[in-house]
Design a protein around this motif. Sequence first.
Motif, PDB file in Angstrom:
ATOM      1  N   ASN B  41      79.328 -12.522  18.558  1.00 41.23           N
ATOM      2  CA  ASN B  41      79.327 -11.335  18.356  1.00 41.23           C
ATOM      3  C   ASN B  41      78.799 -10.513  19.784  1.00 41.23           C
ATOM      4  N   ARG B  42      79.429 -10.659  20.931  1.00 40.14           N
ATOM      5  CA  ARG B  42      79.016 -10.091  21.772  1.00 40.14           C
ATOM      6  C   ARG B  42      80.015  -9.478  22.617  1.00 40.14           C
ATOM      7  N   GLY B  43      79.940  -8.396  23.857  1.00 34.67           N
ATOM      8  CA  GLY B  43      81.263  -7.978  24.647  1.00 34.67           C
ATOM      9  C   GLY B  43      81.248  -9.117  25.716  1.00 34.67           C
ATOM     10  N   LEU B  44      82.096  -8.348  26.419  1.00 35.03           N
ATOM     11  CA  LEU B  44      82.379  -9.459  27.395  1.00 35.03           C
ATOM     12  C   LEU B  44      81.450  -9.115  28.875  1.00 35.03           C
ATOM     13  N   GLN B  45      80.893 -10.474  29.173  1.00 37.79           N
ATOM     14  CA  GLN B  45      80.239 -10.382  30.669  1.00 37.79           C
ATOM     15  C   GLN B  45      81.150 -10.239  31.457  1.00 37.79           C
ATOM     16  N   PHE B  46      80.780 -10.363  32.586  1.00 38.55           N
ATOM     17  CA  PHE B  46      81.441 -10.250  34.392  1.00 38.55           C
ATOM     18  C   PHE B  46      80.961 -11.604  35.005  1.00 38.55           C
ATOM     19  N   LEU B  47      82.062 -12.597  35.507  1.00 40.49           N
ATOM     20  CA  LEU B  47      81.389 -13.716  35.976  1.00 40.49           C
ATOM     21  C   LEU B  47      81.551 -13.483  37.480  1.00 40.49           C
ATOM     22  N   LEU B  48      82.935 -13.346  37.828  1.00 40.11           N
ATOM     23  CA  LEU B  48      83.447 -13.015  39.370  1.00 40.11           C
ATOM     24  C   LEU B  48      84.841 -12.679  39.230  1.00 40.11           C
ATOM     25  N   PHE B  63      78.192 -21.060  37.978  1.00 35.49           N
ATOM     26  CA  PHE B  63      80.450 -20.368  38.182  1.00 35.49           C
ATOM     27  C   PHE B  63      81.108 -20.289  39.198  1.00 35.49           C
ATOM     28  N   GLU B  64      81.803 -20.688  39.290  1.00 31.84           N
ATOM     29  CA  GLU B  64      82.790 -20.180  40.526  1.00 31.84           C
ATOM     30  C   GLU B  64      84.060 -20.550  40.487  1.00 31.84           C
ATOM     31  N   ALA B  65      85.073 -20.171  41.192  1.00 30.53           N
ATOM     32  CA  ALA B  65      86.677 -19.922  41.294  1.00 30.53           C
ATOM     33  C   ALA B  65      87.238 -20.197  41.757  1.00 30.53           C
ATOM     34  N   LYS B  77      85.222 -23.087  37.508  1.00 34.38           N
ATOM     35  CA  LYS B  77      84.598 -24.850  37.379  1.00 34.38           C
ATOM     36  C   LYS B  77      82.699 -24.408  37.682  1.00 34.38           C
ATOM     37  N   LYS B  78      82.052 -25.099  37.044  1.00 32.21           N
ATOM     38  CA  LYS B  78      80.769 -25.535  37.481  1.00 32.21           C
ATOM     39  C   LYS B  78      80.697 -27.176  37.681  1.00 32.21           C
ATOM     40  N   PRO B  79      79.634 -26.965  38.235  1.00 33.28           N
ATOM     41  CA  PRO B  79      79.373 -28.359  38.676  1.00 33.28           C
ATOM     42  C   PRO B  79      78.733 -29.558  37.823  1.00 33.28           C
ATOM     43  N   SER B  80      77.465 -28.847  36.827  1.00 33.40           N
ATOM     44  CA  SER B  80      76.992 -29.579  35.880  1.00 33.40           C
ATOM     45  C   SER B  80      77.035 -28.459  34.921  1.00 33.40           C
TER      46      SER B  80
END
Lengths: 115, 113
Positions: B41-48, B63-65, B77-80
């Motif tokens: 129920n939220r908008g999109l948030q920019f990650l990278l 996070f990384e890509a 990807k995310k290590p943990s």
Amino acid sequence: NAGVTQTPKFQVLKTGQSMTLQCAQDMNHNSMYWYRQDPGMGLRLIYYSASEGTTDKGEVPNGYNVSRLNKREFSLRLESAAPSQTSVYFCASSENRVVAGNTIYFGEGSWLTVV
Amino acid sequence: AQSVAQPEDQVNVAEGNPLTVKCTYSVSGNPYLFWYVQYPNRGLQFLLKYITGDNLVKGSYGFEAEFNKSQTSFHLKKPSALVSDSALYFCAVRDIGFQKLVFGTGTRLLVSP
């Protein structure tokens, strides 16, 4: 920081009714967008405005009209709502169409149901 | 036309394990690639995003890509993983000619305690 603000958050319409979704951004962005989100289809672009005074059709413009009222505001109008327009609508903005790679920022969404 | 594909509707991972959310792209010219996250129920948030430069892009919330030109992929990807990472993730590509984003269909990530 308000960012991109859209209203209303929730709306129920009867078939054939009209309504306008309002959107405003306070980031001094030139470009603004309206997307719709449907299950299994991701986000699809309805209309966009590359800069103040211009608007262009996206992937799914039928049944919608837009107005870029000024640099801050970009409204989406449903003239005669249909059940197929039941969806979640997102307004978004980005800094400038000229500079490649600008991030697009989204509002919180408007949940529209047409019965 | 530019396009992205997210081959998995859902990814399940246990908390503490590494996670990968897949994305492949098809573009003409240089790709400009993005990842967004959407909580309920939220908008999109920019990650990278990847524009140019290092193939490993670091973003928000750990996070990384990795951009891979030969495989036309841009996997998130995310290590943990954390339970709070459970959300809907969208890959997107910039349509350079029309200044808009073209989105994938989304991948739901479920992280179990």
